[in-house]
Design a protein around this motif. Structure first.
Motif, PDB file in Angstrom:
ATOM      1  N   PHE A 150       0.817  -1.206   0.000  1.00 20.55           N
ATOM      2  CA  PHE A 150       0.000   0.000   0.000  1.00 20.55           C
ATOM      3  C   PHE A 150       0.856   1.264   0.000  1.00 20.55           C
ATOM      4  O   PHE A 150       0.495   2.264  -0.619  1.00 20.55           O
ATOM      5  CB  PHE A 150      -0.924   0.001   1.219  1.00 20.55           C
ATOM      6  CG  PHE A 150      -2.191  -0.765   1.011  1.00 20.55           C
ATOM      7  CD1 PHE A 150      -3.158  -0.313   0.132  1.00 20.55           C
ATOM      8  CD2 PHE A 150      -2.429  -1.945   1.698  1.00 20.55           C
ATOM      9  CE1 PHE A 150      -4.326  -1.016  -0.070  1.00 20.55           C
ATOM     10  CE2 PHE A 150      -3.593  -2.663   1.519  1.00 20.55           C
ATOM     11  CZ  PHE A 150      -4.541  -2.201   0.626  1.00 20.55           C
ATOM     12  N   ILE A 153       1.967   2.555  -3.490  1.00 18.26           N
ATOM     13  CA  ILE A 153       1.009   3.137  -4.436  1.00 18.26           C
ATOM     14  C   ILE A 153       1.268   4.626  -4.675  1.00 18.26           C
ATOM     15  O   ILE A 153       1.332   5.072  -5.832  1.00 18.26           O
ATOM     16  CB  ILE A 153      -0.434   2.890  -3.948  1.00 18.26           C
ATOM     17  CG1 ILE A 153      -0.735   1.395  -3.981  1.00 18.26           C
ATOM     18  CG2 ILE A 153      -1.438   3.654  -4.809  1.00 18.26           C
ATOM     19  CD1 ILE A 153      -2.110   1.032  -3.443  1.00 18.26           C
ATOM     20  N   GLN A 157       2.377   6.493  -8.295  1.00 15.82           N
ATOM     21  CA  GLN A 157       1.667   7.639  -8.861  1.00 15.82           C
ATOM     22  C   GLN A 157       2.631   8.787  -9.157  1.00 15.82           C
ATOM     23  O   GLN A 157       2.531   9.434 -10.204  1.00 15.82           O
ATOM     24  CB  GLN A 157       0.573   8.092  -7.896  1.00 15.82           C
ATOM     25  CG  GLN A 157      -0.551   7.100  -7.737  1.00 15.82           C
ATOM     26  CD  GLN A 157      -1.561   7.514  -6.688  1.00 15.82           C
ATOM     27  OE1 GLN A 157      -1.262   8.331  -5.817  1.00 15.82           O
ATOM     28  NE2 GLN A 157      -2.761   6.953  -6.743  1.00 15.82           N
TER      29      GLN A 157
END
Length: 243
Positions: A150, A153, A157
């Motif tokens: 997690f 992520i 981006q």
């Protein structure tokens, strides 16, 4: 990754997740649109009262789902079956039964979104993983692996934004399709493999083996407030189903 500083953010994440899942399952047994509407409004008020939500935040998040609500309701109402016909034109046939079914399904969808949003917006990811380890006995190897994934992520981006800016500076015009997907996906996947290897080496170098017999910087426990929240939530859901 982070939660707001509301009263619900203090509830044990694992117990909160279990309670919300049970409530969602019980909601599927409600076939009355009025009860489903009351169910949805109750969780909206819960988020506004102790979930740290504001009206502006709620409108920003729920507007797209409200549009989807209209589409789902129209599809189920206009093409549903029933005996008590209200209006018909061409292939559209609206009945009392189809309207009730459309309202129930679409309101149930909004209630699911609200319940899920109430959990995600009031839950810290790190405390959630610690709760999975201590309360639900999940292996630390899986919990820390999910937490590391997690945390990657936002990095992916940022890398995608950097790649687009670099290509734009070099005169590459944005195109949609398979070629554009490969141009961005291959570098990002390559960096993901490198970062995963570095994370694994760093965790092993610091003595992480996935064993439960280890010390923790933060631990989670069950408090009377957790029991009270879960009990009231389940009591409300049971009363809505059987009353």
């Amino acid at each position: 990754m982070e939660s707001n500083q509301s009263c619900l953010s203090q509830i044990n994440p694992s117990y909160k997740l279990i309670a919300h899942i049970i409530v969602m399952v019980m909601l599927m047994f409600i076939g009355n649109p009025i009860k489903t509407l009351v169910f949805w409004i109750a969780f909206l008020l819960l988020g506004l009262a102790i979930g740290g939500w504001t009206v502006r935040y709620l409108l920003k998040v729920m507007v797209p789902y409200c549009l989807f609500f209209v589409l789902v309701f129209w599809m189920l109402a206009a093409f549903g079956k029933g005996d008590n016909e209200i209006w018909q034109w061409a292939w559209f046939r609206i009945t009392e039964e189809s309207i009730g079914n459309g309202l129930t399904i679409s309101l149930r969808m909004l209630a699911f979104v609200t319940i899920g949003l109430l959990f995600t917006s009031t839950t810290n990811l790190h405390l959630f993983m610690m709760s999975l380890i201590h309360q639900l006995r999940v292996s630390p190897k899986w919990a820390y692996g999910f937490m590391a994934g997690f945390r990657c992520i936002p990095m992916f981006q940022a890398e995608l934004v950097q790649l687009k800016d670099a290509h734009r500076i070099r005169g590459y015009k944005q195109r949609r399709g398979w070629q554009s997907f490969k141009r961005y996906a291959i570098p990002i996947l390559t960096n993901a493999i490198r970062k995963s290897e570095r994370m694994a080496i760093a965790m092993e170098a610091r003595g992480f083996t996935g064993s439960r017999d280890r010390s923790y910087y933060k631990t989670t426990a069950i408090t009377p407030i957790d029991v009270l929240y879960v009990s009231l939530l389940l009591l409300f859901a049971i009363s809505m189903v059987f009353l």
